[in-house]
Enzyme design. Structure first.
Site, PDB file in Angstrom:
ATOM      1  N   GLU A 178     -22.239 -23.121  24.892  1.00 10.50           N
ATOM      2  CA  GLU A 178     -22.216 -24.495  24.373  1.00 10.50           C
ATOM      3  C   GLU A 178     -23.149 -24.682  23.186  1.00 10.50           C
ATOM      4  OE1 GLU A 178     -20.085 -26.706  24.837  1.00 10.50           O
ATOM      5  OE2 GLU A 178     -19.072 -25.728  26.507  1.00 10.50           O
ATOM      6  N   THR A 199     -19.507 -25.146  15.409  1.00 15.60           N
ATOM      7  CA  THR A 199     -19.186 -23.758  15.089  1.00 15.60           C
ATOM      8  C   THR A 199     -17.874 -23.373  15.757  1.00 15.60           C
ATOM      9  OG1 THR A 199     -21.568 -23.340  15.076  1.00 15.60           O
ATOM     10  CG2 THR A 199     -20.137 -21.420  15.069  1.00 15.60           C
ATOM     11  N   LEU A 256     -25.136 -17.272  12.076  1.00  9.05           N
ATOM     12  CA  LEU A 256     -24.492 -18.361  12.835  1.00  9.05           C
ATOM     13  C   LEU A 256     -24.860 -19.732  12.293  1.00  9.05           C
ATOM     14  CD1 LEU A 256     -24.389 -18.231  16.736  1.00  9.05           C
ATOM     15  CD2 LEU A 256     -22.514 -18.497  15.123  1.00  9.05           C
ATOM     16  N   TYR A 292     -23.862 -34.519  24.935  1.00 14.94           N
ATOM     17  CA  TYR A 292     -22.679 -33.679  25.093  1.00 14.94           C
ATOM     18  C   TYR A 292     -22.979 -32.440  25.927  1.00 14.94           C
ATOM     19  CZ  TYR A 292     -19.428 -29.986  24.614  1.00 14.94           C
ATOM     20  OH  TYR A 292     -18.602 -28.949  24.946  1.00 14.94           O
ATOM     21  N   ASP A 313     -17.519 -34.544  22.829  1.00 12.08           N
ATOM     22  CA  ASP A 313     -17.758 -33.850  21.567  1.00 12.08           C
ATOM     23  C   ASP A 313     -16.776 -34.371  20.516  1.00 12.08           C
ATOM     24  OD1 ASP A 313     -15.357 -32.830  22.361  1.00 12.08           O
ATOM     25  OD2 ASP A 313     -15.824 -30.775  21.782  1.00 12.08           O
TER      26      ASP A 313
END
Length: 367
Positions: free
Chosen positions: A50, A56, A93, A133, A151
DNA sequence: AAGTCGTGGTC
DNA sequence: TGACCAAGACT
């Protein structure tokens, strides 16, 4: 609108969404993708996934997810890891505070909860880097706790479902949707319902191009579908313009090593490593001036290609120079680190923003 | 509330 | 090409 009318409006909306609940649960059970973090319901694994998935794409996350869990199989090992290793595993990332916060949370879990993810929504939400979230996602996916996990997918699905023109970037909109879901989330299928809503947004009620209403299990109940306004929704205020920063990147090299330095602990790309660089596009003359000022003895200076990197809120317009020097470590009066090829590749986390110059640096270094 | 914080894919 | 977008959180 009076209070009782608001309540009535909410009730009639929720009532409609409530009809969709079993359809979403069943659709998810029959159509969910096989993703690495969906094997079992390990709270740590779900947590890692998560955090990585925030802003992403799934495809980008997969390889990082596998490598990260291999490096840190338990929360305790994550808690004890050196930050540089964490960042190296996160290299490329983006949003690097995510992994720093995750380690802070791992320390909290070791100290407060004996190294196990607490099975309580409020305790989960109290951990670093875990907001509404992610707290809802971990609570429901791992433990079946009936809390909403709203989300971007869910915001899109629900705003289309109601044909609502509320701006989904507003806190108030998210709050309304969280409250609505809290009211209808099934006690015995919280995980499948939340994941179903997300999965629906990811592969049916898609953000780019036409949503696939022809295969949507709740199309008949969907207001946007009924009114054919899917493409107008959701409403989202457009981002403000990026500012542009000019920088000059230096590949400073002696016979074997290249100079890098650690970025500040706060701000953009905090704590990562970079090639020495200066504000503005420097001329050769200014460059020689700078080299002298830090005691560098340039043997040769070569202009490199320009490069551009786009962040969310800023653009770097870069130019570069290769500077060959004599006896780098002995002459330089700076806090630079002198790294060999192996260290540049395997040890120091260097963000993608520098990739054009990283590639060049690696190409001119010996193994 | 609005700005900060990365990167790669898509149309 | 450029603008938008992605399983957000923090300040």
């Amino acid at each position: 609108m009076k209070r009782n009318q608001v309540k009535e409006a909410e009730f009639s909306q929720s009532n409609n969404l409530e009809k969709a609940v079993p359809l979403i649960v069943e659709w998810y059970q029959n159509n969910k993708r096989d993703l690495p973090w969906r094997n079992g319901a390990n709270a740590y694994h779900i947590w890692v996934s998560e955090i990585m998935l925030q802003q992403t794409r799934v495809e980008a996350v997969k390889s990082y997810y596998e490598a990260f869990l291999k490096a840190f199989p338990t929360i305790e090992e994550l808690a004890n890891a050196p930050e540089e290793r964490l960042l190296k595993l996160w290299e490329g990332l983006g949003y690097y505070n995510r992994v720093r916060n995750m380690q802070k949370a791992a320390v909290q879990i070791v100290e407060l909860y004996n190294g196990q993810m607490p099975q309580d929504y409020e305790q989960i939400k109290g951990l670093s880097g875990i907001g509404n979230y992610t707290a809802g996602a971990i609570s429901s996916f791992a433990f079946g706790i009936p809390k909403p996990a709203v989300d971007g997918n869910v915001l899109r699905v629900i705003s289309r479902f109601h044909a609502s023109y509320e701006d989904i970037m507003k806190t108030s909109t998210r709050k309304h949707i969280e409250e609505e879901i809290e009211g209808i989330i099934p006690e015995n299928a919280a995980s499948d319902f939340n994941q179903g809503l997300i999965e629906l947004g990811a592969i049916v009620c898609v953000p780019n191009g036409e949503p696939k209403c022809d295969i949507c299990p709740i199309a008949k109940l969907c207001k946007a579908n009924q009114k054919s306004v899917q493409m107008e929704l959701p409403v989202k205020k457009k981002a403000k313009d990026r500012r542009i920063e000019k920088r000059t990147i230096l590949i400073i090299k002696d016979e074997e090593k290249i100079a890098i330095q650690k970025r500040p602990e706060k701000g953009l790309l905090a704590g990562l490593y970079e090639f020495p660089n200066l504000e503005g596009h420097l001329t050769r003359k200014q460059l020689i001036e700078y080299a002298k000022s830090i005691g560098m003895m340039p043997v040769r200076i070569k202009k490199l290609e320009n490069a551009k990197h786009i962040f969310s809120h800023v653009e770097w317009h870069m130019t570069g120079y290769e500077i060959i020097v004599d006896e780098l470590e002995k002459t330089c009066r700076t806090n630079m680190i002198f790294a060999d090829k192996k260290e540049v590749m395997g040890k120091y986390p260097i963000p993608t923003a520098f990739s054009a110059y990283t590639q060049y640096a690696l190409s001119i270094m010996e193994n």
